[in-house]
Design an enzyme around this catalytic site. Sequence first.
Site, PDB file in Angstrom:
ATOM      1  N   ASN A 129      43.204  52.617   5.357  1.00 52.51           N
ATOM      2  CA  ASN A 129      43.361  53.962   5.906  1.00 52.51           C
ATOM      3  C   ASN A 129      44.790  54.447   5.691  1.00 52.51           C
ATOM      4  OD1 ASN A 129      40.726  53.758   6.891  1.00 52.51           O
ATOM      5  ND2 ASN A 129      41.401  52.901   8.840  1.00 52.51           N
ATOM      6  N   HIS A 150      48.151  48.460   5.738  1.00 53.90           N
ATOM      7  CA  HIS A 150      47.301  47.277   5.920  1.00 53.90           C
ATOM      8  C   HIS A 150      45.941  47.514   5.296  1.00 53.90           C
ATOM      9  CE1 HIS A 150      46.931  49.975   9.381  1.00 53.90           C
ATOM     10  NE2 HIS A 150      45.640  49.651   9.375  1.00 53.90           N
TER      11      HIS A 150
HETATM   12  P1  AMP Z   1      44.131  51.449  11.428  1.00 57.53           P
HETATM   13  O1  AMP Z   1      43.379  52.252  12.438  1.00 57.53           O
HETATM   14  O2  AMP Z   1      43.499  51.455  10.066  1.00 57.53           O
HETATM   15  O3  AMP Z   1      45.595  51.833  11.400  1.00 57.53           O
HETATM   16  O4  AMP Z   1      44.012  49.948  11.904  1.00 57.53           O
HETATM   17  C1  AMP Z   1      44.911  49.353  12.780  1.00 57.53           C
HETATM   18  C2  AMP Z   1      44.256  48.095  13.261  1.00 57.53           C
HETATM   19  O5  AMP Z   1      45.237  47.274  13.858  1.00 57.53           O
HETATM   20  C3  AMP Z   1      43.151  48.309  14.327  1.00 57.53           C
HETATM   21  O6  AMP Z   1      41.908  47.859  13.804  1.00 57.53           O
HETATM   22  C4  AMP Z   1      43.630  47.464  15.493  1.00 57.53           C
HETATM   23  O7  AMP Z   1      42.579  46.776  16.144  1.00 57.53           O
HETATM   24  C5  AMP Z   1      44.597  46.511  14.835  1.00 57.53           C
HETATM   25  N1  AMP Z   1      45.621  45.974  15.730  1.00 57.53           N
HETATM   26  C6  AMP Z   1      46.431  46.672  16.546  1.00 57.53           C
HETATM   27  N2  AMP Z   1      47.245  45.830  17.211  1.00 57.53           N
HETATM   28  C7  AMP Z   1      46.949  44.584  16.791  1.00 57.53           C
HETATM   29  C8  AMP Z   1      47.451  43.283  17.107  1.00 57.53           C
HETATM   30  N3  AMP Z   1      48.436  43.099  18.003  1.00 57.53           N
HETATM   31  N4  AMP Z   1      46.913  42.220  16.491  1.00 57.53           N
HETATM   32  C9  AMP Z   1      45.918  42.384  15.594  1.00 57.53           C
HETATM   33  N5  AMP Z   1      45.413  43.584  15.252  1.00 57.53           N
HETATM   34  C10 AMP Z   1      45.914  44.666  15.844  1.00 57.53           C
END
Ligand code: AMP
Length: 142
Positions: free
Chosen positions: A87, A100
Amino acid sequence: MADCIFCQIINGDIPSVTIYEDDQVKAFLDISQGTPGHTLLVPKKHVRDIFEYDDQLAQDVFRHVPLIARAIKASNPAIQGLNIVNNNGEVAYQSVFHSHIHFVPRYTDHDDFAMTFKDNSDKYTNADLQQIADNIKAHLED
Ligand code: AMP
Ligand code: ZN
């Protein structure tokens, strides 16, 4: 970047469940576990989104995609498929602004992940498509 949650994970300042790590990247379980095994692959260098990648960073990050994908698939015989999602920008559902790649294992067509887009093909002529393509092509850089 001090206030970036993924930089904090990379630095070991907040915990994560690591799958893979080398000098360039880290892969760890997404805390949401949208489906079991939902994993994130991140560059260790803080870049906001795909638009900030240079060729070297692209190689360093994307070359790991098949490795992680195969390991996830092999980890559970119930996994039938895998969505790989990246994204970029709030409008595209990015919520953490450290680039990511999501790996979302798929178990059934009614598990907890969905991705849809409309088929608008009836709204475009060939000339429209060519114009869109020409415009994009004009902005390709090496
Ligand atoms: P996006 O919405 O594509 O920016 O994805 C961000 C992702 O990061 C989401 O799916 C969250 O669940 C994940 N996320 C946020 N904080 C953490 C964390 N501390 N450890 C692992 N994943 C995380
Ligand atoms: Zn960061």
